[in-house]
Write an enzyme that holds these catalytic residues in place. Structure first.
Site, PDB file in Angstrom:
ATOM      1  N   PRO A 162      57.337  61.094  46.823  1.00 60.56           N
ATOM      2  CA  PRO A 162      58.740  60.973  46.406  1.00 60.56           C
ATOM      3  C   PRO A 162      59.095  62.009  45.328  1.00 60.56           C
ATOM      4  O   PRO A 162      60.243  62.342  45.114  1.00 60.56           O
ATOM      5  CB  PRO A 162      58.833  59.561  45.839  1.00 60.56           C
ATOM      6  CG  PRO A 162      57.583  58.875  46.158  1.00 60.56           C
ATOM      7  CD  PRO A 162      56.567  59.895  46.526  1.00 60.56           C
ATOM      8  N   GLU A 169      50.540  53.923  44.856  1.00 61.33           N
ATOM      9  CA  GLU A 169      51.465  54.685  44.002  1.00 61.33           C
ATOM     10  C   GLU A 169      51.201  56.183  44.115  1.00 61.33           C
ATOM     11  O   GLU A 169      51.732  56.975  43.357  1.00 61.33           O
ATOM     12  CB  GLU A 169      51.300  54.239  42.541  1.00 61.33           C
ATOM     13  CG  GLU A 169      51.728  52.806  42.271  1.00 61.33           C
ATOM     14  CD  GLU A 169      53.186  52.570  42.624  1.00 61.33           C
ATOM     15  OE1 GLU A 169      53.449  51.657  43.423  1.00 61.33           O
ATOM     16  OE2 GLU A 169      54.044  53.319  42.133  1.00 61.33           O
TER      17      GLU A 169
HETATM   18  N1  JEB Z   1      57.746  62.475  51.422  1.00 63.35           N
HETATM   19  C1  JEB Z   1      57.982  61.458  50.940  1.00 63.35           C
HETATM   20  C2  JEB Z   1      58.442  60.214  50.388  1.00 63.35           C
HETATM   21  C3  JEB Z   1      57.759  59.068  49.953  1.00 63.35           C
HETATM   22  C4  JEB Z   1      56.314  58.786  49.828  1.00 63.35           C
HETATM   23  C5  JEB Z   1      55.374  59.717  50.261  1.00 63.35           C
HETATM   24  C6  JEB Z   1      54.027  59.480  50.078  1.00 63.35           C
HETATM   25  C7  JEB Z   1      53.616  58.309  49.441  1.00 63.35           C
HETATM   26  C8  JEB Z   1      52.352  57.789  49.047  1.00 63.35           C
HETATM   27  C9  JEB Z   1      52.560  56.558  48.428  1.00 63.35           C
HETATM   28  N2  JEB Z   1      53.905  56.322  48.418  1.00 63.35           N
HETATM   29  C10 JEB Z   1      54.517  55.142  47.854  1.00 63.35           C
HETATM   30  C11 JEB Z   1      55.045  55.434  46.479  1.00 63.35           C
HETATM   31  C12 JEB Z   1      56.005  54.636  45.991  1.00 63.35           C
HETATM   32  C13 JEB Z   1      56.504  54.876  44.720  1.00 63.35           C
HETATM   33  C14 JEB Z   1      56.027  55.916  43.972  1.00 63.35           C
HETATM   34  N3  JEB Z   1      55.094  56.711  44.482  1.00 63.35           N
HETATM   35  C15 JEB Z   1      54.593  56.469  45.747  1.00 63.35           C
HETATM   36  C16 JEB Z   1      54.568  57.361  49.017  1.00 63.35           C
HETATM   37  C17 JEB Z   1      55.914  57.584  49.222  1.00 63.35           C
HETATM   38  N4  JEB Z   1      58.699  58.167  49.555  1.00 63.35           N
HETATM   39  N5  JEB Z   1      59.916  58.711  49.721  1.00 63.35           N
HETATM   40  C18 JEB Z   1      59.810  59.958  50.227  1.00 63.35           C
HETATM   41  N6  JEB Z   1      60.868  60.812  50.507  1.00 63.35           N
END
Ligand code: JEB
Length: 236
Positions: free
Chosen positions: A82, A109
Site C-alpha cells: 500500500p 502487515e
Molecule cells: N499493491 C498493493 C496494495 C496492497 C497490499 C499489497 C501487499 C500487501 C501485503 C500485506 N498487505 C496488507 C497490509 C495492510 C495494511 C498495511 N500494510 C499491509 C498488503 C496490501 N493494499 N492496497 C494496495 N494498493
C-alpha cells in the site's frame, strides 16, 4: 512469484495469459514461501518491533527464498505494498521490456523492510501500489500487475492496436464503445460511428475521450505534455 498462497495466483494460467504461456510467450513459476521455512510450524511471521497491530513477515524466510529465486538471469523485484509508488500504464510498459520479473507477495502487515533493502543491493526493487485502498495481501495486486504487463508483450493480444490505443496509452481515458444492434432498448449507436467517415470518427472518439477524461480524471489532463493537445482538442 513467491507467496504463502500459491493457489491465489492460479488465475494467471487461465484464458489469455494461459494461452500466452502455452504459446511460449512467457514463463510463469509460482513458489510457496513456506518451502523456505525449517520449523515444524513453518512460521513466516512474527510480532512487529516497536509494537502495533498485526504481524510482520520474517526476514530469514524471505531472504532465503529471494536468494534462490533471484539467482540466475538478472531480474527486477516487484513488491506490491500500500506504501508503494503508483503502478501505472507507463510502469507496465517498463516492466514489459524486462527479461525477468520476480514478484514478492506479502501478507500480514507486510515484509520486514530489510528484505527489500538487502535485495536492493543486487537487483532493482520496485515497491508499487495498484491503488489507494488497502488489500489483505499482495497476490491480488500481482494478478493485476501481471495482466497489465503481459498484455503488452508482442503476440499476446490478437490485435496490437488494442494495446497501443487503450486507455492511458495516450494519457487519456478511452471513450465509449458500441457494437450491434444499432438500437438497443431504445438507445441508438451514435450516427457518426456508422458514417464510414474515418476522419470524422477519429475526431469524435478523441472528443469523447477528452470529455470523459476532463470529467473523471482532470489530473490526467494536467499531466499531459504541453504539445499533447492539438488545436482541435483545445477547441473542445
Ligand atoms: N499493491 C498493493 C496494495 C496492497 C497490499 C499489497 C501487499 C500487501 C501485503 C500485506 N498487505 C496488507 C497490509 C495492510 C495494511 C498495511 N500494510 C499491509 C498488503 C496490501 N493494499 N492496497 C494496495 N494498493
Amino acid at each position: 512469484m513467491v507467496s504463502i498462497f500459491p493457489s491465489y495466483l492460479a488465475p494467471l494460467r487461465e484464458a489469455l495469459l494461459g494461452r500466452a504461456i502455452s504459446r511460449g510467450l512467457l514463463e510463469l513459476t509460482v513458489h510457496d514461501l513456506r518451502a523456505w521455512t525449517h520449523d515444524v510450524h513453518q512460521a513466516v511471521d512474527d510480532s512487529p518491533y516497536g509494537g502495533g497491530p498485526g504481524m510482520v513477515m520474517r526476514p530469514q524466510v524471505w531472504g532465503d527464498a529471494l536468494d534462490d529465486v533471484l539467482a540466475g538471469p538478472p531480474a527486477r523485484l516487484v513488491v506490491p505494498t500500500p506504501a508503494g509508488r503508483p503502478f501505472t500504464q507507463a510502469l507496465a510498459r517498463e516492466f514489459s521490456a524486462e527479461e525477468r520479473l520476480v514478484f514478492a507477495c506479502g501478507r500480514y502487515e507486510g515484509i520486514d523492510q530489510r528484505v527489500l533493502d538487502d535485495a536492493a543491493r543486487r537487483v532493482t526493487v520496485d515497491e508499487v501500489s495498484i491503488g489507494d485502498y488497502v488489500l489483505v495481501g499482495g497476490e491480488v495486486a500481482v494478478l493485476a500487475i501481471v495482466e497489465a504487463v503481459v498484455r503488452l508483450l508482442p503476440g499476446v493480444l490478437g490485435n496490437p492496436r488494442s494495446a497501443a490505443e487503450d486507455s492511458f496509452s495516450d494519457g487519456l481515458l478511452e471513450g465509449p464503445a458500441y457494437t450491434r444492434p444499432e438500437v438497443w432498448r431504445g438507445l441508438a449507436v451514435p450516427d457518426v460511428l456508422r458514417s464510414g467517415n474515418h476522419a470524422l470518427i477519429d475526431r469524435w472518439r478523441r472528443d469523447r475521450s477528452l470529455e470523459r477524461t476532463h470529467r473523471r480524471r482532470p489530473d490526467l489532463l494536467e499531466a499531459l505534455p504541453a504539445d499533447a493537445l492539438d488545436r482541435a482538442d483545445r477547441a473542445l
